[in-house]
Design a protein around this motif. Sequence first.
Motif, mmCIF file in Angstrom:
data_model
loop_
_atom_site.group_PDB
_atom_site.id
_atom_site.type_symbol
_atom_site.label_atom_id
_atom_site.label_comp_id
_atom_site.label_asym_id
_atom_site.label_seq_id
_atom_site.Cartn_x
_atom_site.Cartn_y
_atom_site.Cartn_z
ATOM 1 N N LYS A 25 12.528 21.960 41.865
ATOM 2 C CA LYS A 25 12.528 22.653 40.473
ATOM 3 C C LYS A 25 11.261 22.676 39.640
ATOM 4 O O LYS A 25 10.642 21.189 39.559
ATOM 5 N N GLY A 26 10.862 23.551 39.317
ATOM 6 C CA GLY A 26 9.731 23.537 38.228
ATOM 7 C C GLY A 26 8.105 23.288 39.264
ATOM 8 O O GLY A 26 7.266 23.156 38.734
ATOM 9 N N VAL A 27 8.344 23.409 40.550
ATOM 10 C CA VAL A 27 7.374 23.395 41.429
ATOM 11 C C VAL A 27 6.896 25.111 41.960
ATOM 12 O O VAL A 27 7.892 25.811 42.472
ATOM 13 N N LYS A 28 5.705 25.181 41.931
ATOM 14 C CA LYS A 28 5.370 26.768 42.347
ATOM 15 C C LYS A 28 5.172 26.327 44.171
ATOM 16 O O LYS A 28 4.571 25.431 44.538
ATOM 17 N N THR A 29 5.550 27.396 44.892
ATOM 18 C CA THR A 29 5.593 27.216 46.481
ATOM 19 C C THR A 29 4.644 28.174 46.939
ATOM 20 O O THR A 29 4.569 29.326 46.178
ATOM 21 N N ARG A 30 3.804 27.761 47.871
ATOM 22 C CA ARG A 30 2.913 28.912 48.542
ATOM 23 C C ARG A 30 3.415 28.970 49.837
ATOM 24 O O ARG A 30 3.422 27.992 50.534
ATOM 25 N N GLN A 31 3.538 30.147 50.322
ATOM 26 C CA GLN A 31 4.067 30.336 51.793
ATOM 27 C C GLN A 31 3.112 30.316 52.690
ATOM 28 O O GLN A 31 2.080 31.091 52.654
ATOM 29 N N TYR A 32 3.255 29.865 53.965
ATOM 30 C CA TYR A 32 2.284 30.036 55.186
ATOM 31 C C TYR A 32 3.004 30.613 56.344
ATOM 32 O O TYR A 32 4.260 30.193 56.555
ATOM 33 N N GLU A 33 2.291 31.465 57.160
ATOM 34 C CA GLU A 33 3.108 31.861 58.341
ATOM 35 C C GLU A 33 3.462 30.824 59.533
ATOM 36 O O GLU A 33 4.369 30.671 60.257
ATOM 37 N N ASP A 34 2.431 29.962 59.342
ATOM 38 C CA ASP A 34 2.615 29.013 60.640
ATOM 39 C C ASP A 34 2.241 27.405 60.216
ATOM 40 O O ASP A 34 1.604 27.262 58.983
ATOM 41 N N LEU A 35 2.414 26.481 60.846
ATOM 42 C CA LEU A 35 2.541 25.069 60.681
ATOM 43 C C LEU A 35 0.957 24.684 60.444
ATOM 44 O O LEU A 35 0.520 23.988 59.641
ATOM 45 N N GLY A 36 0.055 25.268 61.191
ATOM 46 C CA GLY A 36 -1.269 25.052 61.336
ATOM 47 C C GLY A 36 -1.980 25.048 59.750
ATOM 48 O O GLY A 36 -2.695 24.628 59.386
ATOM 49 N N LEU A 37 -1.535 26.628 59.420
ATOM 50 C CA LEU A 37 -2.188 26.950 58.123
ATOM 51 C C LEU A 37 -1.673 25.997 57.054
ATOM 52 O O LEU A 37 -2.475 25.715 56.001
#
Length: 260
Positions: A164-176
């Motif tokens: 909660k209150g945290v911005k998330t950034r999505q990555y396609e794979d674990l390496g990235l």
Amino acid sequence: MSLTAALAAAVLTAATACSSTKTSGGSGGKVQLAHSGKLTTCTHLPYMPFQFKKGKEVVGFDVDLVDLVAKDLKVEQEIVDTPFEGIQSGEDLNTGKCDLAAAGMTITPVREKNLDFSHSYFEATQALLVKKGKGYDSLDDLKGKELGVQQSTTGEEYAKKHAKGVKTRQYEDLGLLLTAVKTGKVDAGINDNGVLYDYAKKNPDTRVTTEFDTGEQYGIGVRTGNDALREQINKTLKKARADGRYDRIYKKWFGKEPAK
């Protein structure tokens, strides 16, 4: 030809195309393979130490376990690197792209609607990776900060519910995702503890600060209703645990034998 007849013919053609090889396995049934002489595995690289490229070869804990299944079926394993969404949705299995999916994949109720799983072969939980020197020991510490998540994973789902209150950034794979944490593009990353501890061991400028008790179990996926192959996988895993091969493979990739 009527529409019904045409559809029936199409289904029959598709089924025939995916059953070119039959090998005895499971509980006396026939294991049907997509390609003759091969057990085709769908995975999503990299996910060290479960599956990753070493030179031109794909190696890892999952790879070694599936090799045992292939050996029991008297065929060779062939690995296909494919987006994780196609794996967990069951699409890659349903279209005959692969016979099974081994991708460090947690068994979840949603995924069980899309594919069938073997018995669990690994226990995991979510954890937090940060750059060394950063004092982010919980999701609460990350309020107003940015958390990296891997697309379509249980880590992403956990973050949606609890960060909660945290911005998330999505990555396609674990390496990235791991690179983003290491280079400071995100303040922290969430993923399965096994892969994060492995990464931190090789990258001492990062560290795992905490684990979240999610109690996850990994399973090998097969197309819904493919009981013969699922039973063969279970049979092979059970035999490998009994004769010590599972423990040896585990120690090879994690540096210690599994807790009893």
